[in-house]
Design a protein around this motif. Structure first.
Motif, short mmCIF file in Angstrom:
data_model
loop_
_atom_site.label_atom_id
_atom_site.label_comp_id
_atom_site.label_asym_id
_atom_site.label_seq_id
_atom_site.Cartn_x
_atom_site.Cartn_y
_atom_site.Cartn_z
N GLY A 173 17.40 22.16 -36.41
CA GLY A 173 17.93 22.45 -35.08
C GLY A 173 17.29 23.65 -34.43
N GLU A 174 16.96 24.67 -35.24
CA GLU A 174 16.31 25.85 -34.67
C GLU A 174 15.02 25.48 -33.96
OE1 GLU A 174 15.15 29.99 -36.66
OE2 GLU A 174 13.60 28.45 -36.87
N LYS A 175 14.22 24.59 -34.56
CA LYS A 175 12.95 24.20 -33.96
C LYS A 175 13.15 23.33 -32.73
CE LYS A 175 10.86 26.73 -36.66
NZ LYS A 175 10.71 28.09 -36.10
N LEU A 176 14.15 22.49 -32.75
CA LEU A 176 14.45 21.69 -31.55
C LEU A 176 14.81 22.61 -30.39
CD1 LEU A 176 16.53 18.80 -33.16
CD2 LEU A 176 14.21 18.64 -32.27
N VAL A 177 15.59 23.64 -30.67
CA VAL A 177 15.96 24.61 -29.64
C VAL A 177 14.76 25.42 -29.19
CG1 VAL A 177 17.29 26.71 -29.20
CG2 VAL A 177 18.39 24.78 -30.35
N GLU A 178 14.03 25.96 -30.15
CA GLU A 178 12.95 26.89 -29.85
C GLU A 178 11.77 26.23 -29.15
OE1 GLU A 178 9.87 29.79 -32.32
OE2 GLU A 178 11.71 29.08 -33.28
N TRP A 179 11.47 25.00 -29.51
CA TRP A 179 10.25 24.36 -29.01
C TRP A 179 10.47 23.45 -27.81
CZ3 TRP A 179 8.11 22.57 -34.43
CH2 TRP A 179 7.68 23.71 -35.13
N SER A 180 11.69 23.16 -27.47
CA SER A 180 11.93 22.30 -26.30
C SER A 180 11.79 23.11 -25.02
CB SER A 180 13.33 21.67 -26.38
OG SER A 180 14.32 22.67 -26.30
N ASP A 181 11.77 22.42 -23.92
CA ASP A 181 11.63 23.06 -22.60
C ASP A 181 12.99 23.51 -22.09
OD1 ASP A 181 10.58 23.97 -20.21
OD2 ASP A 181 10.45 21.98 -19.30
N THR A 182 13.64 24.38 -22.88
CA THR A 182 14.96 24.92 -22.54
C THR A 182 15.00 26.38 -23.01
OG1 THR A 182 15.84 24.05 -24.63
CG2 THR A 182 16.20 22.72 -22.66
N PRO A 183 15.86 27.20 -22.44
CA PRO A 183 15.92 28.61 -22.84
C PRO A 183 16.53 28.79 -24.22
CG PRO A 183 17.60 28.14 -21.19
CD PRO A 183 16.74 26.91 -21.29
N THR A 184 15.85 29.51 -25.11
CA THR A 184 16.38 29.72 -26.46
C THR A 184 17.64 30.58 -26.46
OG1 THR A 184 14.90 31.62 -26.74
CG2 THR A 184 14.10 29.49 -27.51
N SER A 185 17.86 31.35 -25.40
CA SER A 185 19.05 32.20 -25.34
C SER A 185 20.32 31.40 -25.12
CB SER A 185 18.89 33.24 -24.22
OG SER A 185 18.70 32.59 -22.97
N PRO A 228 21.21 27.94 -26.54
CA PRO A 228 20.77 26.80 -27.34
C PRO A 228 21.41 25.48 -26.97
CG PRO A 228 22.13 28.31 -28.64
CD PRO A 228 21.79 29.02 -27.37
N HIS A 229 22.63 25.52 -26.47
CA HIS A 229 23.31 24.27 -26.12
C HIS A 229 22.58 23.52 -25.00
CE1 HIS A 229 24.87 27.23 -23.26
NE2 HIS A 229 25.12 26.22 -22.45
N LEU A 230 21.75 24.23 -24.22
CA LEU A 230 21.02 23.57 -23.14
C LEU A 230 19.96 22.61 -23.66
CD1 LEU A 230 20.62 26.44 -20.50
CD2 LEU A 230 22.36 24.63 -20.62
N LEU A 231 19.66 22.70 -24.96
CA LEU A 231 18.78 21.70 -25.57
C LEU A 231 19.26 20.29 -25.25
CD1 LEU A 231 16.72 20.56 -27.68
CD2 LEU A 231 18.46 21.05 -29.43
N GLU A 232 20.58 20.12 -25.17
CA GLU A 232 21.14 18.79 -25.00
C GLU A 232 20.92 18.22 -23.60
OE1 GLU A 232 25.13 18.63 -26.66
OE2 GLU A 232 24.51 20.01 -28.25
N ARG A 233 20.39 19.03 -22.69
CA ARG A 233 19.93 18.48 -21.42
C ARG A 233 18.67 17.64 -21.61
NH1 ARG A 233 20.46 23.45 -16.99
NH2 ARG A 233 22.74 23.71 -17.13
N ARG A 234 17.93 17.94 -22.67
CA ARG A 234 16.68 17.23 -22.98
C ARG A 234 16.87 16.21 -24.11
NH1 ARG A 234 13.45 17.95 -18.67
NH2 ARG A 234 13.09 20.15 -18.18
#
Length: 369
Positions: free
Chosen positions: A247-259, A261-267
């Motif tokens: 999950g850390e890499k999905l958060v860190e490497w996606s086009d979303t702010p790492t600060s 992390p829940h915004l990962l789910e927009r992608r």
């Protein structure tokens, strides 16, 4: 070659839920987000994983025709979505680390005018590990044989991400008679020796930026490449640890702010995140997924690609130098910087990627507008 269906035993699911229910979460360390996965977001994912209706998700995955074939002595799992049009172009879509074939399916489903093959790399998910040193050349030869000898496609298009980006380049460079074109969102980096010879200031600045962030950002790769079994022992025993590592890499490497992390789910939706974790957990393949890092050895020089290429730089490498692409892809048909989509481009912006693949195939005369 034999058909394959995912069928996780009930006792494996019961054991997983019991382990998740006993998770001991730690509070965040100071200086978030640099210290790793957010405890609050990890806790939310763990609760969702415990309550996930896996049978529904399993049924969705099994809607995609899956097979296992012996390719160069290794059992390779793949999804094969055939077009209703027999003369449709064939397309190979490969995943990287830490994602699996499942994260590429949304893109594959948007391409009914292609014969789409989405394999699991050796040692990932439901593919057997390679019995030997799994270099990028081995992976390229395996994927080429899957497409040509196993499935009978004399020519095809290729696309790869992360670990499989170099594999895609190698297939195109090594087997130009079989590859009609290559789409790259993770364009060619070259070896350290090749980079040292660059005279473009923009290229030097790009690789200097990567080198500067390589310490903290590359810690995962250093561990996976030097002490893979020690790390894997923990991740294979703790679903919470496995989920945090992926999950850390999905958060860190996606086009979303790492600060946030829940915004990962927009992608990438929560259901898709948990599907990735579930595939690693149930197949117990986290250890063998580290093989490209541990077995890679010295950097391999990849010959220039002479076949038609389209480069669409994803946001994670937004400053990638065009000069490097033009010197490596000798028949570069287009170069652009994508306005959206990070490291997991196929999963984050599948429609945009489908549009690019279709436009590229049309330009090459493989599709008609």
């Amino acid at each position: 070659m034999r058909p394959f269906q995912i069928s996780v035993p009930d006792d494996v699911l019961d054991d997983l839920r019991e382990r998740l229910s006993r998770t001991r979460l730690l509070p965040d360390s100071p200086r978030r987000p640099e210290t790793g996965m957010s405890s609050a977001y990890l806790g939310a994912l763990i609760r969702s994983w415990r309550d996930l209706d896996w049978r529904a998700r399993e049924a969705w995955l099994n809607q995609h025709p899956q097979f296992i074939a012996d390719v160069r002595g290794t059992g390779i799992h793949f999804v094969h979505l055939r077009s209703a049009r027999a003369e449709a172009p064939a397309l190979l879509i490969m995943h990287g680390w830490p994602h699996t074939f499942a994260l590429q399916l949304d893109l594959a489903r948007l391409l009914p005018d292609f014969h789409v093959v989405v394999p699991s790399l050796p040692g990932f998910g439901f593919s057997a590990p390679y019995d030997g040193t799994m270099t990028e050349t081995v992976m390229a030869d395996t994927m080429h044989e899957l497409m040509t000898e196993t499935l009978g496609y004399q020519r095809f298009l290729t696309y790869g991400e992360d670990v499989s980006a170099n594999v895609s380049d190698l297939i195109a460079a090594t087997y130009p008679d079989a590859v009609q074109g290559i789409l790259a969102t993770h364009a060619h980096f070259g070896t350290d020796e090749e980079r040292a010879q660059l005279d473009d200031p923009a290229a030097r600045a790009f690789f200097d930026r990567l080198a500067a962030s390589g310490g903290p950002d590359g810690a995962y790769g250093h561990v996976q490449g030097t002490r893979p079994d020690t790390l894997a022992a923990a991740l294979n025993d703790s679903p919470a640890g496995l989920l945090a590592w992926i999950g850390e890499k999905l958060v860190e490497w996606s086009d979303t702010p790492t600060s946030e992390p829940h915004l990962l789910e927009r992608r990438i939706s929560r259901e898709r995140i948990l599907t990735e974790a579930m595939i690693y957990w149930t197949s117990q393949s986290i250890a063998t997924s580290f093989r490209p890092y541990f077995d890679g050895g010295e950097q391999e020089t990849i010959p220039p690609v002479e076949v038609p290429a389209a480069v669409a730089i994803q946001r994670h490498e937004h400053d990638y130098p065009e000069s490097v692409a033009r010197s490596y892809y000798r028949d570069l048909r287009s170069f652009e910087r994508m306005p959206e989509g990070g490291h997991f481009t196929a999963a984050e912006v599948p429609q945009a990627m489908a549009d690019r693949l279709r436009a590229f195939a049309t330009e090459l005369g493989l599709l008609h507008s």
